[in-house]
Design a protein around this motif. Structure first.
Motif, PDB file in Angstrom:
ATOM      1  N   SER A   1      -8.704   0.573  -3.283  1.00 43.95           N
ATOM      2  CA  SER A   1      -8.052  -0.737  -3.376  1.00 43.95           C
ATOM      3  C   SER A   1      -9.132  -1.794  -3.228  1.00 43.95           C
ATOM      4  O   SER A   1      -9.956  -1.720  -2.310  1.00 43.95           O
TER       5      SER A   1
ATOM      6  N   THR B   1       0.831  -1.211   0.000  1.00 47.31           N
ATOM      7  CA  THR B   1       0.000   0.000   0.000  1.00 47.31           C
ATOM      8  C   THR B   1       0.860   1.254   0.000  1.00 47.31           C
ATOM      9  O   THR B   1       0.588   2.220  -0.726  1.00 47.31           O
TER      10      THR B   1
ATOM     11  N   THR C   1     -11.093   0.728   0.755  1.00 44.67           N
ATOM     12  CA  THR C   1     -10.864  -0.690   0.442  1.00 44.67           C
ATOM     13  C   THR C   1     -12.222  -1.396   0.415  1.00 44.67           C
ATOM     14  O   THR C   1     -12.984  -1.308   1.373  1.00 44.67           O
TER      15      THR C   1
ATOM     16  N   ALA D   1      -0.727  -8.506  -6.301  1.00 47.35           N
ATOM     17  CA  ALA D   1      -1.352  -7.190  -6.369  1.00 47.35           C
ATOM     18  C   ALA D   1      -0.998  -6.510  -7.674  1.00 47.35           C
ATOM     19  O   ALA D   1       0.026  -6.796  -8.292  1.00 47.35           O
TER      20      ALA D   1
ATOM     21  N   ARG E   1      -6.735   0.061  -7.765  1.00 41.53           N
ATOM     22  CA  ARG E   1      -5.883  -1.105  -7.921  1.00 41.53           C
ATOM     23  C   ARG E   1      -6.512  -2.301  -7.207  1.00 41.53           C
ATOM     24  O   ARG E   1      -7.145  -2.157  -6.165  1.00 41.53           O
ATOM     25  N   SER E   2      -6.286  -3.496  -7.787  1.00 47.88           N
ATOM     26  CA  SER E   2      -6.820  -4.740  -7.235  1.00 47.88           C
ATOM     27  C   SER E   2      -5.715  -5.577  -6.618  1.00 47.88           C
ATOM     28  O   SER E   2      -4.544  -5.462  -7.001  1.00 47.88           O
TER      29      SER E   2
END
Length: 526
Positions: A253, A163, A225, A289, A275-276
């Protein structure tokens, strides 16, 4: 004297045990060296800056050590874990000199066959310091996964390190919108993010998230998230309430299911970055990731047929998710069916998962091979320099297609939920009215089977609005399927009625969406 007939003498070769001993000794030595490298990596990863340093310096020469390290983990578990020892006795293969000599495990053959304690090291479940996570039961039955304190700390370090690298924030504030309670993702994400940010665990509650954003104001860098569909709900709700996006810095995320580039584009009209991550409750929530490089590569694969054939194989029509992963934390392989096998290699894992088949189809590609294929074209090479400029991670790549059975077969073509999602969202002026969707194959009055796209609406619509939404979705899905699926395109040539995709609209919580949990979407109606 008559000559006796010549009979060849059968010579019995006695194989010397020395080569086997030497090979075994070499594997033991490599395993010890792999454990040492993994230990150094864990030491460096205690701080996010150390995690970034190691992620940027992975070399292909380390892959052999990662393989040997995974072998050593399996060999150690054979001595320490009663269930695994019994499992190996039931699957004899002789001397196990290579990682592939250890059999695959999965829920049916290993988890269901042995109780919780037997799957723990030394056959004991500790009486304290253990967190039990529950998987969502998407395969039909929820499972419990005990994790020790040190094991969870290692997961927290990986999540925090990633992260900090991918979402640089000056004043980080994490709004954790994953479901709380026994679900692994929510509780683990909240604890991990607390290492690097202010955290509020709202769960998937739109009202609480909106109140939090307004109360704490635009001076923070927010990271939400959540599961991908919930991020769409959040964007649409904030838009409806006139939220001042331009005054805020909000990134996202997500994980738990695949996300299309169409949905990413839709979200990034408001979020600064999306982002995944890839994980599984059975294993860890931080296996792989996305980075700027992997997102660029995936988008390039959409339009670059030459790169697509070189990387995925000739004729592959699906677009996988692309992640980078650390093989010293989770060693990945694929079997002959291209199913992903995972070995969690951390020394602190309470219940070792060893060559565990999680049921996903995937390809594994080294970082250097991906870069070499990209650089074969000068235009791609120039784009690559920009894509690598930020995170600069050199970890290997996981190309994930998802569950191998997540399709509907129609006129010889496989229809994937991800492709349908593209058609629903790309260029669709009514996309904000869609809450979620699922697919079915229904036999009509003429005994012909047709795909049905079920859409759950976010609010009531007038008859003209419903008709316009259904038409836009039908045309968008047909257009996208024609462009990505050769089989579907060919079926239209042979039979024009093959493009007759039915779209059915449903009020919230009705039709096939009645009783569905909101945590994760179910995309197929069986």
């Amino acid at each position: 004297m008559a000559e006796l007939p010549h009979r060849p003498v059968a010579l019995r070769t006695v194989e010397s045990p020395l080569p086997a001993v030497v090979a075994h000794g070499r594997q033991v030595g490599l395993g010890a060296l792999g454990r040492a490298v993994a230990a150094l990596g864990r030491l460096a990863a205690r701080h996010p800056a150390g995690w970034r340093w190691t992620a940027r310096r992975h070399h292909p020469a380390l892959d052999a050590l990662a393989d040997a390290h995974a072998w050593a983990v399996c060999a150690r578990a054979a001595r320490q874990v009663p269930a695994y020892r019994d499992f190996l006795r039931a699957h004899p293969t002789g001397v196990r000199r290579r990682l592939t000599d250890f059999p695959e495990t999965d829920k049916r053959s290993y988890v269901l066959a042995h109780d919780v304690a037997a799957r723990c090291r030394h056959g004991r479940l500790p009486s304290r310091g253990v967190i039990v996570d529950e998987s969502a039961g998407s395969a039909g039955q929820p499972f419990n996964w005990p994790r020790g304190e040190r094991e969870l700390h290692a997961v927290h370090r990986d999540i925090a390190g990633y992260t900090g690298l991918v979402f640089p924030m000056r004043r980080p504030f994490v709004i954790n919108a994953y479901s709380m309670g026994a679900w692994a993702t929510g509780t683990t994400t909240g604890a991990a993010m607390a290492r690097i940010a202010v955290v509020k665990n709202t769960g998937p509650d739109l009202g609480k998230i909106i109140d939090t954003l307004r109360e704490f104001g635009p001076d923070f860098d927010y990271l939400v998230t959540a599961y991908p569909p919930f991020l769409k709900h959040l964007r649409d709700r904030l838009d409806a309430e006139g939220f001042p996006w331009t005054r805020y810095r909000v990134a996202a995320s997500c994980g738990g299911e695949a996300m299309t580039e169409a949905l990413r584009d839709y979200l990034e009209q408001r979020f600064t970055l999306v982002r995944s991550a890839y994980g599984a409750s059975d294993l860890s929530i931080g296996i792989g990731a996305e980075t700027r490089f992997t997102v660029w590569l995936r988008r390039r694969l959409q339009t670059d047929r030459g790169l697509r054939d070189a990387l995925l194989g000739a004729g592959e029509q699906r677009l996988p998710m692309v992640f980078q992963y650390n093989p010293f934390a989770t060693y990945l392989e694929t079997n002959q069916r291209r199913e992903l096998l995972c070995t969690v290699t951390g020394g602190d894992v309470l219940q070792p998962r060893l060559r565990y088949n999680v049921g996903d189809e995937a390809l594994l590609v080294s970082y250097q091979r991906a870069v070499d294929l990209v650089c074969a074209d000068p235009v791609r090479r120039a784009e690559l320099r920009t894509a690598l400029a930020a995170e600069r991670m050199t970890l290997p790549l996981l190309l994930l297609f998802g569950r191998s059975d997540s399709t509907i077969s129609y006129l010889g073509a496989n229809l994937y939920p991800q492709d349908v999602e593209y058609g629903l969202y790309v260029g669709n002026p009514y996309a904000a009215e869609i809450s979620r969707f699922c697919l079915a194959l229904v036999e009509d009055a003429t005994l012909e089977s047709r795909p049905v796209i079920h859409l759950e609406l976010r609010r009531p619509l007038t008859a003209p609005q419903r008709a316009a939404l259904a038409d836009a979705c039908r045309l968008g899905v047909r257009r996208h399927l024609t462009s990505v699926s050769r089989d579907f395109a060919q079926s239209l040539v042979e039979d024009a009625t093959a493009g007759d995709l039915r779209v059915e609209l449903h009020a919230p919580g009705t039709g096939p969406f009645a009783g569905q949990q909101k945590i994760k979407n179910s995309y197929l109606v069986r």
